[in-house]
Design a protein around this motif. Structure first.
Motif, PDB file in Angstrom:
ATOM      1  N   ILE A 151       0.803  -1.227   0.000  1.00 45.57           N
ATOM      2  CA  ILE A 151       0.000   0.000   0.000  1.00 45.57           C
ATOM      3  C   ILE A 151       0.835   1.276   0.000  1.00 45.57           C
ATOM      4  O   ILE A 151       0.279   2.368  -0.060  1.00 45.57           O
ATOM      5  N   ALA A 152       2.180   1.118   0.072  1.00 46.23           N
ATOM      6  CA  ALA A 152       3.018   2.323   0.157  1.00 46.23           C
ATOM      7  C   ALA A 152       4.403   2.057  -0.420  1.00 46.23           C
ATOM      8  O   ALA A 152       4.845   0.916  -0.523  1.00 46.23           O
ATOM      9  N   ASN A 153       5.051   3.142  -0.785  1.00 43.54           N
ATOM     10  CA  ASN A 153       6.433   3.090  -1.245  1.00 43.54           C
ATOM     11  C   ASN A 153       7.321   3.487  -0.070  1.00 43.54           C
ATOM     12  O   ASN A 153       7.159   4.561   0.503  1.00 43.54           O
ATOM     13  N   ILE A 154       8.267   2.607   0.284  1.00 44.13           N
ATOM     14  CA  ILE A 154       9.167   2.873   1.408  1.00 44.13           C
ATOM     15  C   ILE A 154      10.542   3.174   0.835  1.00 44.13           C
ATOM     16  O   ILE A 154      11.109   2.367   0.111  1.00 44.13           O
ATOM     17  N   THR A 155      11.074   4.354   1.177  1.00 46.46           N
ATOM     18  CA  THR A 155      12.347   4.804   0.617  1.00 46.46           C
ATOM     19  C   THR A 155      13.354   5.071   1.727  1.00 46.46           C
ATOM     20  O   THR A 155      13.027   5.730   2.718  1.00 46.46           O
TER      21      THR A 155
ATOM     22  N   SER B  35      11.465   7.328   4.410  1.00 50.08           N
ATOM     23  CA  SER B  35      10.243   8.000   3.976  1.00 50.08           C
ATOM     24  C   SER B  35       9.239   6.946   3.513  1.00 50.08           C
ATOM     25  O   SER B  35       9.596   6.007   2.801  1.00 50.08           O
ATOM     26  N   ILE B  36       7.986   7.114   3.928  1.00 55.77           N
ATOM     27  CA  ILE B  36       6.913   6.205   3.514  1.00 55.77           C
ATOM     28  C   ILE B  36       5.852   7.037   2.810  1.00 55.77           C
ATOM     29  O   ILE B  36       5.307   7.977   3.397  1.00 55.77           O
ATOM     30  N   GLN B  37       5.581   6.705   1.541  1.00 57.35           N
ATOM     31  CA  GLN B  37       4.565   7.420   0.773  1.00 57.35           C
ATOM     32  C   GLN B  37       3.464   6.444   0.374  1.00 57.35           C
ATOM     33  O   GLN B  37       3.671   5.614  -0.517  1.00 57.35           O
ATOM     34  N   PRO B  38       2.313   6.533   1.046  1.00 61.50           N
ATOM     35  CA  PRO B  38       1.206   5.645   0.671  1.00 61.50           C
ATOM     36  C   PRO B  38       0.635   6.047  -0.684  1.00 61.50           C
ATOM     37  O   PRO B  38       0.661   7.219  -1.058  1.00 61.50           O
ATOM     38  N   TRP B  39       0.149   5.057  -1.417  1.00 67.49           N
ATOM     39  CA  TRP B  39      -0.436   5.326  -2.722  1.00 67.49           C
ATOM     40  C   TRP B  39      -1.802   5.979  -2.600  1.00 67.49           C
ATOM     41  O   TRP B  39      -2.271   6.644  -3.510  1.00 67.49           O
ATOM     42  N   ASP B  40      -2.424   5.809  -1.438  1.00 59.92           N
ATOM     43  CA  ASP B  40      -3.707   6.445  -1.145  1.00 59.92           C
ATOM     44  C   ASP B  40      -3.518   7.262   0.135  1.00 59.92           C
ATOM     45  O   ASP B  40      -3.294   6.709   1.209  1.00 59.92           O
TER      46      ASP B  40
ATOM     47  N   ILE C 183      -1.252   4.112   8.791  1.00 63.13           N
ATOM     48  CA  ILE C 183       0.168   3.732   8.765  1.00 63.13           C
ATOM     49  C   ILE C 183       0.876   4.343   9.963  1.00 63.13           C
ATOM     50  O   ILE C 183       1.625   3.659  10.677  1.00 63.13           O
ATOM     51  N   ASP C 184       0.621   5.619  10.207  1.00 59.11           N
ATOM     52  CA  ASP C 184       1.213   6.328  11.341  1.00 59.11           C
ATOM     53  C   ASP C 184       0.878   5.615  12.652  1.00 59.11           C
ATOM     54  O   ASP C 184       1.757   5.339  13.475  1.00 59.11           O
ATOM     55  N   LYS C 185      -0.399   5.269  12.826  1.00 59.42           N
ATOM     56  CA  LYS C 185      -0.854   4.598  14.050  1.00 59.42           C
ATOM     57  C   LYS C 185      -0.201   3.227  14.206  1.00 59.42           C
ATOM     58  O   LYS C 185       0.234   2.861  15.300  1.00 59.42           O
TER      59      LYS C 185
ATOM     60  N   PRO D  74       7.136   8.281  14.156  1.00 59.22           N
ATOM     61  CA  PRO D  74       6.986   8.764  12.784  1.00 59.22           C
ATOM     62  C   PRO D  74       6.464  10.201  12.774  1.00 59.22           C
ATOM     63  O   PRO D  74       5.787  10.636  13.704  1.00 59.22           O
ATOM     64  N   THR D  75       6.795  10.928  11.727  1.00 61.17           N
ATOM     65  CA  THR D  75       6.304  12.296  11.544  1.00 61.17           C
ATOM     66  C   THR D  75       5.399  12.296  10.320  1.00 61.17           C
ATOM     67  O   THR D  75       5.852  12.023   9.207  1.00 61.17           O
ATOM     68  N   ASN D  76       4.118  12.607  10.537  1.00 66.99           N
ATOM     69  CA  ASN D  76       3.143  12.639   9.455  1.00 66.99           C
ATOM     70  C   ASN D  76       3.238  13.998   8.767  1.00 66.99           C
ATOM     71  O   ASN D  76       2.985  15.032   9.371  1.00 66.99           O
ATOM     72  N   LYS D  77       3.615  13.986   7.481  1.00 66.73           N
ATOM     73  CA  LYS D  77       3.778  15.230   6.728  1.00 66.73           C
ATOM     74  C   LYS D  77       2.612  15.482   5.778  1.00 66.73           C
ATOM     75  O   LYS D  77       2.728  16.272   4.862  1.00 66.73           O
ATOM     76  N   GLY D  78       1.499  14.781   5.967  1.00 62.96           N
ATOM     77  CA  GLY D  78       0.325  14.987   5.121  1.00 62.96           C
ATOM     78  C   GLY D  78       0.271  14.033   3.953  1.00 62.96           C
ATOM     79  O   GLY D  78      -0.697  13.308   3.783  1.00 62.96           O
ATOM     80  N   ASP D  79       1.307  14.034   3.122  1.00 62.08           N
ATOM     81  CA  ASP D  79       1.312  13.129   1.973  1.00 62.08           C
ATOM     82  C   ASP D  79       2.339  12.003   2.137  1.00 62.08           C
ATOM     83  O   ASP D  79       2.395  11.085   1.333  1.00 62.08           O
ATOM     84  N   SER D  80       3.158  12.090   3.204  1.00 66.38           N
ATOM     85  CA  SER D  80       4.140  11.048   3.473  1.00 66.38           C
ATOM     86  C   SER D  80       4.427  10.989   4.968  1.00 66.38           C
ATOM     87  O   SER D  80       4.042  11.885   5.720  1.00 66.38           O
ATOM     88  N   ILE D  81       5.123   9.934   5.351  1.00 67.33           N
ATOM     89  CA  ILE D  81       5.545   9.787   6.746  1.00 67.33           C
ATOM     90  C   ILE D  81       7.061   9.735   6.739  1.00 67.33           C
ATOM     91  O   ILE D  81       7.666   9.010   5.945  1.00 67.33           O
ATOM     92  N   HIS D  82       7.643  10.518   7.622  1.00 70.17           N
ATOM     93  CA  HIS D  82       9.100  10.549   7.736  1.00 70.17           C
ATOM     94  C   HIS D  82       9.489   9.897   9.062  1.00 70.17           C
ATOM     95  O   HIS D  82       8.884  10.164  10.092  1.00 70.17           O
TER      96      HIS D  82
END
Length: 184
Positions: free
Chosen positions: A57-61, A69-74, A81-83, A94-102
């Protein structure tokens, strides 16, 4: 004798499963981002009414050795994911940046490394107890067979040799794990 060979096979197979489980449990204790990523990618995230592995469900970089960095496709599942990461209690937030998690991995102190080694040693001791329980069960199964005293003794010796082999494998695993934890 087939029954005896089945006991040896079962003993070896059960001990092998314990070692595989031990390695799986201890795997995420490796330090650095590439090892955390392998753990995160298999983590199950609740979304769409079911649980899916994060890698689906996400791209992990890996940004660098201490940042992921985790960028979910949705974007609607980013809070799930954060929870899940927070609930896993992995030692970082984790830090939720709105469109990704750092994720910024903290630098591990020498004291924390020693605590990690203590945790690994506890898991190692538990695995050794399980190995010895399998030895005991195998020896009990051998005694139930109607075989000669000589065959019984040689079978018990063979079970002991198998046990020693797997205990040595566990000890080698611990030695390598300690080196790995202290090295980084």
């Amino acid at each position: 004798m087939d029954e005896l060979n089945n006991i040896f096979f079962s003993c070896r197979n059960d001990m092998k499963k314990i070692i595989e489980k031990l390695k799986e449990d201890v795997h995420y204790l490796r330090l650095g981002s590439k090892f955390i990523v392998s753990f995160l990618s298999k983590m199950n995230i609740k979304c769409y009414g079911t649980f899916l592995p994060m890698m689906e469900i996400a791209n992990i970089t890996i940004i660098d050795n201490m940042n992921i960095s985790i960028q979910p496709w949705d974007r609607s599942i980013i809070s799930n994911i954060d929870k899940a990461i927070v609930d896993a209690n992995l030692g970082f937030m984790p830090t939720n940046k709105g469109d990704s998690i750092h994720i910024n991995l903290p630098i591990i102190t020498e004291e924390e490394r020693k605590n990690l080694i203590k945790k690994v040693k506890m898991q190692i001791e538990h695995a050794k107890v399980l190995i010895r329980n399998i030895r005991k069960k195998s020896n009990q199964n051998i005694k139930k067979l109607k075989i000669s005293e000589d065959l019984l003794k040689s079978a018990e010796i063979r079970i002991q040799k198998i046990t020693i082999e797997y205990i040595k494998e566990i000890d080698n695993f611990l030695k390598n794990k300690e080196i790995e934890i202290l090295k980084i």
